[in-house]
Design a protein around this motif. Structure first.
Motif, PDB file in Angstrom:
ATOM      1  N   THR A  98     -10.218  65.077  53.628  1.00  0.00           N
ATOM      2  CA  THR A  98      -9.027  64.598  54.344  1.00  0.00           C
ATOM      3  C   THR A  98      -7.855  64.328  53.412  1.00  0.00           C
ATOM      4  O   THR A  98      -6.727  64.159  53.872  1.00  0.00           O
ATOM      5  N   LYS A  99      -8.151  64.287  52.110  1.00  0.00           N
ATOM      6  CA  LYS A  99      -7.153  63.945  51.086  1.00  0.00           C
ATOM      7  C   LYS A  99      -6.541  62.570  51.351  1.00  0.00           C
ATOM      8  O   LYS A  99      -5.375  62.329  51.055  1.00  0.00           O
ATOM      9  N   ASN A 100      -7.342  61.709  51.915  1.00  0.00           N
ATOM     10  CA  ASN A 100      -6.905  60.342  52.186  1.00  0.00           C
ATOM     11  C   ASN A 100      -7.653  59.350  51.316  1.00  0.00           C
ATOM     12  O   ASN A 100      -8.782  59.591  50.890  1.00  0.00           O
ATOM     13  N   THR A 101      -6.995  58.218  51.100  1.00  0.00           N
ATOM     14  CA  THR A 101      -7.604  57.096  50.415  1.00  0.00           C
ATOM     15  C   THR A 101      -7.926  56.028  51.448  1.00  0.00           C
ATOM     16  O   THR A 101      -7.119  55.762  52.340  1.00  0.00           O
ATOM     17  N   TYR A 102      -9.096  55.448  51.312  1.00  0.00           N
ATOM     18  CA  TYR A 102      -9.547  54.455  52.282  1.00  0.00           C
ATOM     19  C   TYR A 102      -9.824  53.132  51.582  1.00  0.00           C
ATOM     20  O   TYR A 102     -10.215  53.113  50.408  1.00  0.00           O
ATOM     21  N   TRP A 103      -9.632  52.062  52.337  1.00  0.00           N
ATOM     22  CA  TRP A 103      -9.895  50.724  51.817  1.00  0.00           C
ATOM     23  C   TRP A 103     -10.825  49.975  52.765  1.00  0.00           C
ATOM     24  O   TRP A 103     -10.675  50.047  53.986  1.00  0.00           O
ATOM     25  N   GLY A 104     -11.744  49.232  52.180  1.00  0.00           N
ATOM     26  CA  GLY A 104     -12.589  48.351  52.964  1.00  0.00           C
ATOM     27  C   GLY A 104     -11.978  46.962  53.017  1.00  0.00           C
ATOM     28  O   GLY A 104     -10.969  46.681  52.375  1.00  0.00           O
ATOM     29  N   GLN A 105     -12.610  46.106  53.789  1.00  0.00           N
ATOM     30  CA  GLN A 105     -12.141  44.722  53.816  1.00  0.00           C
ATOM     31  C   GLN A 105     -12.516  44.065  52.498  1.00  0.00           C
ATOM     32  O   GLN A 105     -13.441  44.484  51.825  1.00  0.00           O
ATOM     33  N   GLY A 106     -11.807  43.094  52.087  1.00  0.00           N
ATOM     34  CA  GLY A 106     -12.084  42.436  50.821  1.00  0.00           C
ATOM     35  C   GLY A 106     -13.274  41.505  50.902  1.00  0.00           C
ATOM     36  O   GLY A 106     -13.624  41.003  51.976  1.00  0.00           O
ATOM     37  N   THR A 107     -13.877  41.296  49.764  1.00  0.00           N
ATOM     38  CA  THR A 107     -14.947  40.307  49.668  1.00  0.00           C
ATOM     39  C   THR A 107     -14.613  39.374  48.499  1.00  0.00           C
ATOM     40  O   THR A 107     -14.269  39.831  47.412  1.00  0.00           O
ATOM     41  N   GLN A 108     -14.707  38.086  48.752  1.00  0.00           N
ATOM     42  CA  GLN A 108     -14.283  37.098  47.759  1.00  0.00           C
ATOM     43  C   GLN A 108     -15.360  36.893  46.706  1.00  0.00           C
ATOM     44  O   GLN A 108     -16.535  36.668  47.035  1.00  0.00           O
ATOM     45  N   VAL A 109     -14.942  36.948  45.468  1.00  0.00           N
ATOM     46  CA  VAL A 109     -15.799  36.589  44.339  1.00  0.00           C
ATOM     47  C   VAL A 109     -15.146  35.414  43.624  1.00  0.00           C
ATOM     48  O   VAL A 109     -13.996  35.512  43.201  1.00  0.00           O
ATOM     49  N   THR A 110     -15.860  34.324  43.524  1.00  0.00           N
ATOM     50  CA  THR A 110     -15.351  33.140  42.862  1.00  0.00           C
ATOM     51  C   THR A 110     -16.310  32.734  41.754  1.00  0.00           C
ATOM     52  O   THR A 110     -17.506  32.563  41.999  1.00  0.00           O
ATOM     53  N   VAL A 111     -15.771  32.610  40.546  1.00  0.00           N
ATOM     54  CA  VAL A 111     -16.585  32.241  39.396  1.00  0.00           C
ATOM     55  C   VAL A 111     -16.094  30.893  38.875  1.00  0.00           C
ATOM     56  O   VAL A 111     -14.945  30.771  38.457  1.00  0.00           O
ATOM     57  N   SER A 112     -16.954  29.913  38.909  1.00  0.00           N
ATOM     58  CA  SER A 112     -16.570  28.589  38.450  1.00  0.00           C
ATOM     59  C   SER A 112     -16.959  28.412  36.981  1.00  0.00           C
ATOM     60  O   SER A 112     -17.943  28.982  36.511  1.00  0.00           O
ATOM     61  N   SER A 113     -16.176  27.610  36.291  1.00  0.00           N
ATOM     62  CA  SER A 113     -16.440  27.403  34.862  1.00  0.00           C
ATOM     63  C   SER A 113     -17.384  26.238  34.628  1.00  0.00           C
ATOM     64  O   SER A 113     -17.694  25.475  35.516  1.00  0.00           O
TER      65      SER A 113
END
Length: 113
Positions: A98-113
C-alpha cells in the motif's frame, strides 16, 4: 492494516519490559517510536521482514527488536531500563503493497529511579 501494541507498564530502573505489536496483515518493516512529555517522537528500533534491524544510539545494547513473520508480530525486549526511557511507545509499520505507514495506539512505559 491495524496494529495492536501491548506490554507497557511501570518498572524500576534496571528492570526489563517486553513490548509486542501485532499487525492485521503482512508488512515490510515494523518498529517502535517513543515520545516523552514535551519532546518529539523519536525512533527506537525497526526491523524489516528480512530481519535487518536499526536502533537509536541511546538504546543500542539494551533493547532488542525481533519479529515473528508467521504471526505478523514484532517484539521489543527492553533491558536495563533507565528513567530516561520513560515515554509513550508507538508501534509503527510500513507496507510495500500500500506504500502506507501505519501507527498503533501508544503504550506507556514508565521507569522509576
Amino acid at each position: 492494516v491495524q496494529l495492536q501494541a501491548s506490554g507497557g507498564g511501570l518498572v524500576q530502573a534496571g528492570e526489563s519490559l517486553r513490548l509486542s505489536c501485532a499487525a492485521s496483515g503482512s508488512l515490510f518493516s515494523m518498529g517502535w517510536y517513543r515520545q516523552a512529555p514535551g519532546k518529539q517522537r523519536e525512533l527506537v528500533a525497526t526491523i524489516t521482514s528480512g530481519g535487518i534491524t536499526n536502533y537509536a544510539g541511546s538504546v543500542k545494547g539494551r533493547f532488542t527488536i525481533s519479529r515473528d513473520n508467521t504471526k505478523n508480530t514484532a517484539y521489543l525486549q527492553m533491558n536495563t531500563l533507565k528513567p530516561e526511557d520513560t515515554a509513550v511507545y508507538y508501534c509503527n509499520a510500513y507496507s510495500r503493497v500500500t506504500k502506507n505507514t501505519y501507527w498503533g495506539q501508544g503504550t506507556q512505559v514508565t521507569v522509576s529511579s
